[in-house]
Design a protein around this motif. Structure first.
Motif, PDB file in Angstrom:
ATOM      1  N   ARG A   9       0.842  -1.207   0.000  1.00 44.84           N
ATOM      2  CA  ARG A   9       0.000   0.000   0.000  1.00 44.84           C
ATOM      3  C   ARG A   9       0.876   1.256   0.000  1.00 44.84           C
ATOM      4  O   ARG A   9       0.625   2.210  -0.745  1.00 44.84           O
ATOM      5  CB  ARG A   9      -0.901  -0.051   1.242  1.00 44.84           C
ATOM      6  N   TRP A  14      -1.064   4.678  -1.164  1.00 41.09           N
ATOM      7  CA  TRP A  14      -2.487   4.600  -0.879  1.00 41.09           C
ATOM      8  C   TRP A  14      -2.694   4.653   0.624  1.00 41.09           C
ATOM      9  O   TRP A  14      -1.922   4.049   1.384  1.00 41.09           O
ATOM     10  CB  TRP A  14      -3.093   3.279  -1.375  1.00 41.09           C
ATOM     11  N   SER A  15      -3.745   5.320   1.038  1.00 42.67           N
ATOM     12  CA  SER A  15      -4.111   5.274   2.460  1.00 42.67           C
ATOM     13  C   SER A  15      -4.921   3.997   2.699  1.00 42.67           C
ATOM     14  O   SER A  15      -5.336   3.325   1.739  1.00 42.67           O
ATOM     15  CB  SER A  15      -4.957   6.497   2.827  1.00 42.67           C
ATOM     16  N   GLY A  17      -7.871   3.971   3.698  1.00 41.45           N
ATOM     17  CA  GLY A  17      -9.192   4.273   3.142  1.00 41.45           C
ATOM     18  C   GLY A  17      -9.230   4.042   1.639  1.00 41.45           C
ATOM     19  O   GLY A  17     -10.211   3.524   1.102  1.00 41.45           O
ATOM     20  N   ASP A  18      -8.135   4.446   0.942  1.00 41.83           N
ATOM     21  CA  ASP A  18      -8.065   4.228  -0.519  1.00 41.83           C
ATOM     22  C   ASP A  18      -8.170   2.736  -0.833  1.00 41.83           C
ATOM     23  O   ASP A  18      -8.913   2.325  -1.723  1.00 41.83           O
ATOM     24  CB  ASP A  18      -6.738   4.766  -1.083  1.00 41.83           C
ATOM     25  N   ASP A  21     -11.646   1.334  -0.193  1.00 40.74           N
ATOM     26  CA  ASP A  21     -12.588   1.678  -1.268  1.00 40.74           C
ATOM     27  C   ASP A  21     -12.393   0.757  -2.475  1.00 40.74           C
ATOM     28  O   ASP A  21     -13.362   0.315  -3.095  1.00 40.74           O
ATOM     29  CB  ASP A  21     -12.396   3.133  -1.700  1.00 40.74           C
ATOM     30  N   VAL A  25     -14.399  -2.837   1.241  1.00 41.64           N
ATOM     31  CA  VAL A  25     -14.524  -3.154   2.673  1.00 41.64           C
ATOM     32  C   VAL A  25     -14.302  -1.869   3.464  1.00 41.64           C
ATOM     33  O   VAL A  25     -13.992  -0.827   2.888  1.00 41.64           O
ATOM     34  CB  VAL A  25     -13.493  -4.238   3.120  1.00 41.64           C
ATOM     35  N   SER A  26     -14.451  -1.926   4.787  1.00 38.08           N
ATOM     36  CA  SER A  26     -14.253  -0.723   5.592  1.00 38.08           C
ATOM     37  C   SER A  26     -12.763  -0.511   5.866  1.00 38.08           C
ATOM     38  O   SER A  26     -11.966  -1.448   5.782  1.00 38.08           O
ATOM     39  CB  SER A  26     -15.007  -0.839   6.919  1.00 38.08           C
ATOM     40  N   ARG A  27     -12.412   0.750   6.221  1.00 35.86           N
ATOM     41  CA  ARG A  27     -11.003   1.028   6.530  1.00 35.86           C
ATOM     42  C   ARG A  27     -10.553   0.243   7.758  1.00 35.86           C
ATOM     43  O   ARG A  27      -9.418  -0.227   7.825  1.00 35.86           O
ATOM     44  CB  ARG A  27     -10.802   2.537   6.776  1.00 35.86           C
ATOM     45  N   GLN A  28     -11.477   0.082   8.716  1.00 39.32           N
ATOM     46  CA  GLN A  28     -11.107  -0.691   9.913  1.00 39.32           C
ATOM     47  C   GLN A  28     -10.758  -2.128   9.549  1.00 39.32           C
ATOM     48  O   GLN A  28      -9.916  -2.753  10.194  1.00 39.32           O
ATOM     49  CB  GLN A  28     -12.235  -0.685  10.933  1.00 39.32           C
ATOM     50  N   SER A  29     -11.428  -2.649   8.525  1.00 39.27           N
ATOM     51  CA  SER A  29     -11.140  -4.022   8.097  1.00 39.27           C
ATOM     52  C   SER A  29      -9.720  -4.111   7.536  1.00 39.27           C
ATOM     53  O   SER A  29      -8.991  -5.069   7.801  1.00 39.27           O
ATOM     54  CB  SER A  29     -12.151  -4.473   7.039  1.00 39.27           C
ATOM     55  N   ASN A  31      -7.262  -2.160   8.346  1.00 34.02           N
ATOM     56  CA  ASN A  31      -6.390  -2.039   9.514  1.00 34.02           C
ATOM     57  C   ASN A  31      -6.293  -3.370  10.262  1.00 34.02           C
ATOM     58  O   ASN A  31      -5.207  -3.774  10.685  1.00 34.02           O
ATOM     59  CB  ASN A  31      -6.934  -0.945  10.442  1.00 34.02           C
TER      60      ASN A  31
ATOM     61  N   THR B   3      -1.733   8.465   6.105  1.00 35.81           N
ATOM     62  CA  THR B   3      -2.442   7.626   7.076  1.00 35.81           C
ATOM     63  C   THR B   3      -1.578   6.451   7.507  1.00 35.81           C
ATOM     64  O   THR B   3      -1.994   5.627   8.284  1.00 35.81           O
ATOM     65  CB  THR B   3      -3.741   7.086   6.467  1.00 35.81           C
ATOM     66  N   ARG B  86     -11.310  11.389   6.317  1.00 35.76           N
ATOM     67  CA  ARG B  86     -12.264  11.743   5.262  1.00 35.76           C
ATOM     68  C   ARG B  86     -13.716  11.644   5.766  1.00 35.76           C
ATOM     69  O   ARG B  86     -13.997  10.864   6.679  1.00 35.76           O
ATOM     70  CB  ARG B  86     -12.090  10.801   4.068  1.00 35.76           C
ATOM     71  N   ASP B 152     -19.267  -5.761   5.679  1.00 38.64           N
ATOM     72  CA  ASP B 152     -18.212  -6.526   5.004  1.00 38.64           C
ATOM     73  C   ASP B 152     -17.899  -7.780   5.819  1.00 38.64           C
ATOM     74  O   ASP B 152     -18.490  -8.030   6.871  1.00 38.64           O
ATOM     75  CB  ASP B 152     -16.969  -5.659   4.746  1.00 38.64           C
TER      76      ASP B 152
END
Lengths: 70, 216
Positions: A9, A14-15, A17-18, A21, A25-29, A31, B3, B86, B152
């Motif tokens: 990544r 990419w963050s 979040g990127d 998207d 899935v979610s950003r927490q996923s 992580n 991030t 965001r 998800d």
């Protein structure tokens, strides 16, 4: 399960979040996967591999190859 | 800002959320206490009624805050995921609204039988209250299913883990208590007592599992 997701990544700048998207899935996923708190399902692992253009075993490994006597 | 950098746990956003949560929770608790004192319910309440009302208020407040915040994409984004600067995207907003409705309805459904039973309503009104609860239960089930479909795989796994732990621990506890009760060694529990224990245990396990997966 260990993985190189964070490195891959970062190479693409990419963050979390990127990447979330792009994978749907979610950003927490993301992580949770990066920090080893969650091992993705095979379908998600394939999706990640396709996104980075690498085989699954180049991204995920169980550390067995590094173990003594392996 | 990248991030990829490690963020401190106690960020300004988290501290503001904590402060707002304390104020909202305090006001909600005060309101319920005042209501209970006003209609003189507290004297007749069993332990499960008091705990049930606390759980109901907690669920309703959380759900209401989530629903209100979901109308501001930046606010709901910061609330659901403080690690992402965001604003929340449409899928996150939809998920938050579904979760908000599930929580708020859960709180209302938990409080309604306690309040209705304490008011000494006639049979007809109690039957109407039960019919209303059945309707709310159906609506909540629809929101629950929609939430499951929108979630998800990590979220679904967490829901599955919470369900599994709750089933095994609570069925074991229920068996042991029922055996003790049958032998005359433990006091009888009502189904409402059991439900209250189940809800508290479910919320505690949900919090622990969420924390372990990095969702808290």
């Amino acid at each position: 399960m260990l993985n190189r997701l964070k490195v891959l990544r970062a190479e693409r700048n990419w963050s979390q979040g990127d990447l979330a998207d792009r994978l749907g899935v979610s950003r927490q996923s993301i992580n949770a996967i990066e920090t080893g708190k969650y091992d993705p399902s095979l379908p998600l692992a394939f999706k990640i591999a396709r996104l980075f253009g690498q085989p699954i075993e180049a991204i995920f490994h169980d550390g067995a190859a590094d173990a003594p006597g392996a | 800002m990248s991030t990829l950098e490690k963020r401190p746990y106690f960020t300004r956003t988290r501290l503001i959320q904590f402060a707002v949560g304390m104020v909202v929770g305090g006001l909600a608790g005060y309101g319920v206490g005042q209501l209970a004192a006003e209609i003189r319910l507290a004297d007749d309440w069993r332990w499960s009624d008091a705990l049930g009302m606390i759980v109901a208020c907690l669920l309703f407040t959380l759900g209401a805050v989530m629903l209100v915040a979901s109308f501001n994409r930046r606010a709901i984004g910061a609330m659901l995921d403080p690690g992402d600067p965001r604003p929340a995207g449409p899928p996150q907003v939809r998920l938050a609204r579904q979760q908000g409705w599930v929580l708020a309805l859960g709180g209302a459904m938990m409080a309604a039988p306690i309040l209705a039973a304490s008011l000494g309503l006639p049979y007809g009104l109690r039957a109407a209250a039960l019919a209303g609860l059945i309707a709310l239960f159906i609506v909540q089930t629809v929101f629950n299913l929609a939430f499951w479909q929108s979630a998800d795989e990590v979220m679904r796994r967490m829901v599955g883990e919470v369900s599994l732990i709750c089933f095994w621990v609570l069925q074991g506890a229920l068996f042991l208590w029922a055996a003790g009760e049958k032998l005359g060694l433990a006091p009888a529990l009502s189904t409402w007592d059991c439900l209250t224990v189940l809800m508290i245990f479910y919320l505690a396990v949900s919090a622990v599992i969420g924390f372990r997966r990095g969702f808290a």
